[in-house]
Design a protein around this motif. Structure first.
Motif, PDB file in Angstrom:
ATOM      1  N   ALA A  69       0.832  -1.207   0.000  1.00  0.00           N
ATOM      2  CA  ALA A  69       0.000   0.000   0.000  1.00  0.00           C
ATOM      3  C   ALA A  69       0.863   1.252   0.000  1.00  0.00           C
ATOM      4  CB  ALA A  69      -0.933  -0.007   1.209  1.00  0.00           C
ATOM      5  N   ALA A  70       1.934   1.227   0.788  1.00  0.00           N
ATOM      6  CA  ALA A  70       2.827   2.381   0.855  1.00  0.00           C
ATOM      7  C   ALA A  70       3.451   2.671  -0.504  1.00  0.00           C
ATOM      8  CB  ALA A  70       3.910   2.140   1.909  1.00  0.00           C
ATOM      9  N   VAL A  71       3.872   1.626  -1.209  1.00  0.00           N
ATOM     10  CA  VAL A  71       4.461   1.819  -2.542  1.00  0.00           C
ATOM     11  C   VAL A  71       3.431   2.428  -3.489  1.00  0.00           C
ATOM     12  CG1 VAL A  71       5.389   0.625  -4.562  1.00  0.00           C
ATOM     13  CG2 VAL A  71       6.179   0.008  -2.271  1.00  0.00           C
ATOM     14  N   LEU A  72       2.197   1.927  -3.450  1.00  0.00           N
ATOM     15  CA  LEU A  72       1.156   2.439  -4.341  1.00  0.00           C
ATOM     16  C   LEU A  72       0.823   3.901  -4.055  1.00  0.00           C
ATOM     17  CD1 LEU A  72      -1.252  -0.636  -4.455  1.00  0.00           C
ATOM     18  CD2 LEU A  72       0.117   0.255  -6.342  1.00  0.00           C
ATOM     19  N   LEU A  73       1.017   4.328  -2.811  1.00  0.00           N
ATOM     20  CA  LEU A  73       0.708   5.705  -2.427  1.00  0.00           C
ATOM     21  C   LEU A  73       1.915   6.635  -2.519  1.00  0.00           C
ATOM     22  CD1 LEU A  73      -1.438   5.058   0.785  1.00  0.00           C
ATOM     23  CD2 LEU A  73      -2.274   5.689  -1.488  1.00  0.00           C
ATOM     24  N   GLY A  74       3.107   6.070  -2.681  1.00  0.00           N
ATOM     25  CA  GLY A  74       4.316   6.885  -2.616  1.00  0.00           C
ATOM     26  C   GLY A  74       4.612   7.330  -1.203  1.00  0.00           C
ATOM     27  N   ALA A  75       4.262   6.480  -0.237  1.00  0.00           N
ATOM     28  CA  ALA A  75       4.379   6.822   1.179  1.00  0.00           C
ATOM     29  C   ALA A  75       5.333   5.865   1.873  1.00  0.00           C
ATOM     30  CB  ALA A  75       3.000   6.746   1.844  1.00  0.00           C
ATOM     31  N   ALA A  76       5.580   6.123   3.153  1.00  0.00           N
ATOM     32  CA  ALA A  76       6.308   5.180   4.000  1.00  0.00           C
ATOM     33  C   ALA A  76       5.298   4.249   4.665  1.00  0.00           C
ATOM     34  CB  ALA A  76       7.108   5.933   5.062  1.00  0.00           C
ATOM     35  N   ALA A  77       5.737   3.052   5.031  1.00  0.00           N
ATOM     36  CA  ALA A  77       4.815   2.065   5.598  1.00  0.00           C
ATOM     37  C   ALA A  77       4.161   2.570   6.881  1.00  0.00           C
ATOM     38  CB  ALA A  77       5.544   0.750   5.855  1.00  0.00           C
ATOM     39  N   ASP A  78       4.896   3.346   7.695  1.00  0.00           N
ATOM     40  CA  ASP A  78       4.309   3.815   8.948  1.00  0.00           C
ATOM     41  C   ASP A  78       3.357   4.992   8.745  1.00  0.00           C
ATOM     42  OD1 ASP A  78       6.072   5.880   8.453  1.00  0.00           O
ATOM     43  OD2 ASP A  78       7.193   5.664  10.318  1.00  0.00           O
ATOM     44  N   GLU A  79       3.172   5.415   7.488  1.00  0.00           N
ATOM     45  CA  GLU A  79       2.183   6.446   7.175  1.00  0.00           C
ATOM     46  C   GLU A  79       0.863   5.849   6.705  1.00  0.00           C
ATOM     47  OE1 GLU A  79       4.685  10.272   5.652  1.00  0.00           O
ATOM     48  OE2 GLU A  79       4.717   8.528   4.307  1.00  0.00           O
ATOM     49  N   VAL A  80       0.753   4.517   6.738  1.00  0.00           N
ATOM     50  CA  VAL A  80      -0.428   3.825   6.227  1.00  0.00           C
ATOM     51  C   VAL A  80      -1.139   3.077   7.345  1.00  0.00           C
ATOM     52  CG1 VAL A  80      -1.278   2.071   4.625  1.00  0.00           C
ATOM     53  CG2 VAL A  80       0.621   3.563   3.957  1.00  0.00           C
ATOM     54  N   ALA A  81      -2.446   3.293   7.447  1.00  0.00           N
ATOM     55  CA  ALA A  81      -3.296   2.542   8.368  1.00  0.00           C
ATOM     56  C   ALA A  81      -4.384   1.843   7.569  1.00  0.00           C
ATOM     57  CB  ALA A  81      -3.917   3.468   9.411  1.00  0.00           C
ATOM     58  N   PHE A  82      -4.888   0.753   8.111  1.00  0.00           N
ATOM     59  CA  PHE A  82      -6.022   0.057   7.518  1.00  0.00           C
ATOM     60  C   PHE A  82      -7.276   0.407   8.312  1.00  0.00           C
ATOM     61  CE2 PHE A  82      -2.566  -3.069   6.399  1.00  0.00           C
ATOM     62  CZ  PHE A  82      -2.559  -2.777   5.049  1.00  0.00           C
ATOM     63  N   THR A  83      -8.335   0.814   7.608  1.00  0.00           N
ATOM     64  CA  THR A  83      -9.614   1.092   8.245  1.00  0.00           C
ATOM     65  C   THR A  83     -10.698   0.305   7.522  1.00  0.00           C
ATOM     66  OG1 THR A  83     -10.079   3.038   6.860  1.00  0.00           O
ATOM     67  CG2 THR A  83      -8.846   3.407   8.909  1.00  0.00           C
ATOM     68  N   THR A  84     -11.920   0.431   7.988  1.00  0.00           N
ATOM     69  CA  THR A  84     -13.014  -0.367   7.421  1.00  0.00           C
ATOM     70  C   THR A  84     -13.664   0.272   6.206  1.00  0.00           C
ATOM     71  OG1 THR A  84     -14.549   0.633   9.005  1.00  0.00           O
ATOM     72  CG2 THR A  84     -13.537  -1.470   9.626  1.00  0.00           C
ATOM     73  N   SER A  85     -13.470   1.562   6.011  1.00  0.00           N
ATOM     74  CA  SER A  85     -14.002   2.253   4.838  1.00  0.00           C
ATOM     75  C   SER A  85     -13.279   3.578   4.675  1.00  0.00           C
ATOM     76  CB  SER A  85     -15.512   2.505   4.971  1.00  0.00           C
ATOM     77  OG  SER A  85     -15.770   3.512   5.939  1.00  0.00           O
ATOM     78  N   GLY A  86     -13.371   4.150   3.469  1.00  0.00           N
ATOM     79  CA  GLY A  86     -12.793   5.455   3.263  1.00  0.00           C
ATOM     80  C   GLY A  86     -13.449   6.510   4.139  1.00  0.00           C
ATOM     81  N   SER A  87     -14.774   6.409   4.282  1.00  0.00           N
ATOM     82  CA  SER A  87     -15.491   7.369   5.126  1.00  0.00           C
ATOM     83  C   SER A  87     -15.070   7.255   6.579  1.00  0.00           C
ATOM     84  CB  SER A  87     -17.002   7.157   4.995  1.00  0.00           C
ATOM     85  OG  SER A  87     -17.452   7.485   3.695  1.00  0.00           O
ATOM     86  N   ALA A  88     -14.839   6.020   7.036  1.00  0.00           N
ATOM     87  CA  ALA A  88     -14.390   5.835   8.418  1.00  0.00           C
ATOM     88  C   ALA A  88     -13.012   6.452   8.622  1.00  0.00           C
ATOM     89  CB  ALA A  88     -14.365   4.353   8.775  1.00  0.00           C
ATOM     90  N   GLY A  89     -12.119   6.236   7.662  1.00  0.00           N
ATOM     91  CA  GLY A  89     -10.786   6.813   7.777  1.00  0.00           C
ATOM     92  C   GLY A  89     -10.828   8.329   7.781  1.00  0.00           C
ATOM     93  N   PHE A  90     -11.590   8.895   6.855  1.00  0.00           N
ATOM     94  CA  PHE A  90     -11.731  10.350   6.798  1.00  0.00           C
ATOM     95  C   PHE A  90     -12.315  10.876   8.109  1.00  0.00           C
ATOM     96  CE2 PHE A  90     -13.904  14.297   6.055  1.00  0.00           C
ATOM     97  CZ  PHE A  90     -13.153  14.976   5.111  1.00  0.00           C
ATOM     98  N   GLY A  91     -13.373  10.217   8.584  1.00  0.00           N
ATOM     99  CA  GLY A  91     -14.035  10.675   9.801  1.00  0.00           C
ATOM    100  C   GLY A  91     -13.151  10.591  11.025  1.00  0.00           C
ATOM    101  N   LEU A  92     -12.375   9.511  11.140  1.00  0.00           N
ATOM    102  CA  LEU A  92     -11.468   9.366  12.281  1.00  0.00           C
ATOM    103  C   LEU A  92     -10.413  10.467  12.288  1.00  0.00           C
ATOM    104  CD1 LEU A  92     -10.935   5.498  12.231  1.00  0.00           C
ATOM    105  CD2 LEU A  92     -11.988   6.800  14.094  1.00  0.00           C
ATOM    106  N   ALA A  93      -9.844  10.731  11.118  1.00  0.00           N
ATOM    107  CA  ALA A  93      -8.820  11.769  11.044  1.00  0.00           C
ATOM    108  C   ALA A  93      -9.419  13.155  11.277  1.00  0.00           C
ATOM    109  CB  ALA A  93      -8.120  11.719   9.689  1.00  0.00           C
ATOM    110  N   PHE A  94     -10.600  13.407  10.722  1.00  0.00           N
ATOM    111  CA  PHE A  94     -11.242  14.708  10.912  1.00  0.00           C
ATOM    112  C   PHE A  94     -11.579  14.939  12.384  1.00  0.00           C
ATOM    113  CE2 PHE A  94     -15.025  17.339  11.318  1.00  0.00           C
ATOM    114  CZ  PHE A  94     -14.628  18.486  10.652  1.00  0.00           C
ATOM    115  N   ALA A  95     -12.089  13.904  13.046  1.00  0.00           N
ATOM    116  CA  ALA A  95     -12.456  14.039  14.458  1.00  0.00           C
ATOM    117  C   ALA A  95     -11.248  14.290  15.344  1.00  0.00           C
ATOM    118  CB  ALA A  95     -13.198  12.789  14.921  1.00  0.00           C
ATOM    119  N   ALA A  96     -10.048  13.969  14.846  1.00  0.00           N
ATOM    120  CA  ALA A  96      -8.834  14.151  15.635  1.00  0.00           C
ATOM    121  C   ALA A  96      -8.212  15.536  15.462  1.00  0.00           C
ATOM    122  CB  ALA A  96      -7.809  13.083  15.261  1.00  0.00           C
TER     123      ALA A  96
END
Length: 372
Positions: A69-96
């Motif tokens: 996933a990190a390679v596909l995003l051009g990111a480092a592995a520790d910059e990638v989390a797995f969530t249950t949906s895109g909306s859940a990921g967006f919502g978790l980050a926004f709420a933080a």
């Protein structure tokens, strides 16, 4: 063959291709047999040995999936989390993010996904803040110059849906990122329709957070998603809740993680993640450029064929276009058209999706993704 993409082999490996033409990759693509086998095989393992015991042997595969996933995003592995949906990921980050205050401003694109917009509007309404629309260029895409003119010291977030879900438009995410980065404003990108469809480079985009589901063009299982959080940005976030994964306990108490896994929980759908691992590995081996070339070829061909049918109007906006194709048929509602197509083996043509601001301006439309 298209580039390095062996279409015949990929179709043979996908059981659903025998059932008809699948026009709904924008909703959920057809998984290949290996992805399905990874999910069902782990569920059988759980049934025989117990879920915790089965999960103990899955760590290496999930780590490999994170690396892919990190390679596909051009990111480092520790910059990638797995969530249950895109909306859940967006919502978790926004709420933080830091809590909004009266007078604060959130700037969003016209095509913002309805779920993201609802989340932001609810928070803004509670605080007395505002959610404002960034003007568009003549081609319908978000205008970075107009965004720059809107920036002031009250702007707390810029949010962009990169590829809207109800048409072929591709927003210039990198140009928007340059404005947000230059102003020091957090920048969130919904990449639900981009992941697996086209090359993604979070560094070039300049985003702090990027989220997208695994079930679409990545062809992973439903209930999986990727969440990118830029290194260093996670330290500025305060999640709504923690558990023993996001804040492991030590002798002195919980130690909150400072990477993207701050948004992962100890309880995860291991079987689905193993299926996602297969899908990510395949996407990486094929390459985003080859996939993009194939999708562009099919989408351009579909638009040309639709434009030649009496009564059909292709509704896609933008200068650069994605694999999502939207159109209207004179005298027929979108849902009726979907029902008419189903018996012909086009079982997954979709009606317009809740990218509400954009849809209202253009009128409701049918939406499909060119079959692969």
């Amino acid at each position: 063959m298209t580039g390095t993409l062996d279409v015949a082999r990929l179709r043979d490996e996908t059981p659903g291709c025998a059932s008809g033409a699948h026009f709904n990759h924008a909703g959920a693509s057809l998984p290949n047999a290996a992805t399905v086998a990874a999910v069902t095989g782990h569920l059988r393992h759980e049934a025989l040995h117990g879920a915790m015991e089965a999960a103990a042997g899955a760590g290496g595969t999930i780590a490999a999936a994170r690396a892919d996933a990190a390679v596909l995003l051009g990111a480092a592995a520790d910059e990638v989390a797995f969530t249950t949906s895109g909306s859940a990921g967006f919502g978790l980050a926004f709420a933080a993010l830091p809590k909004l205050r009266a007078g604060d401003r959130i700037l969003v694109g016209r095509q913002e996904w309805g779920g993201n917009l609802a989340t932001m509007r609810a928070a803004a309404d509670r605080a007395g803040a505002g959610v404002e629309e960034i003007p568009c260029r003549d081609d319908g895409s978000v205008d970075p110059d107009a965004l720059a003119a809107m920036i002031d010291d009250r702007v707390r977030l810029v949010s962009l849906t990169w590829l809207p879900a109800n048409g072929g438009l591709v927003n210039d995410a990198a140009a928007v990122g340059r404005v947000a980065r230059g102003a020091g404003v957090p920048y969130f990108v919904d990449a639900g329709q981009a992941l697996g469809q086209m090359p993604v480079d979070v560094g070039a985009i300049g985003c702090d957070v990027l989220a997208g589901a695994g079930r679409k063009y990545l062809r992973g299982p439903r209930g999986t998603a990727l969440l990118y959080v830029r290194s260093g940005f996670a330290e500025r976030l305060d999640p709504a809740f923690l558990d023993v994964q996001s804040a492991p306990w030590s002798g002195t108490g919980p130690a909150r993680r400072t990477d993207a896994r701050l948004f992962e929980m100890a309880e995860t759908p291991v079987a689905l993640l193993l299926g996602l691992a297969v899908a990510l590995s395949q996407a990486r081996s094929i390459g985003a450029d080859a996939i993009r070339q194939r999708i562009r070829h099919l989408a351009d061909g579909l638009r040309a064929q639709l434009a030649g049918i009496a009564g059909v109007t292709v509704r896609d906006l933008g200068t650069e276009r994605s694999g999502l194709v939207s159109f209207t048929l004179d005298g027929m509602e979108a849902q009726d058209l979907r029902e008419r197509l189903a018996p012909k083996g086009c079982a997954s043509a979709r009606t317009a999706c809740p990218t509400r601001r954009s849809t209202w301006r253009r009128g409701g439309s049918a939406r499909s993704s060119a079959p692969r």
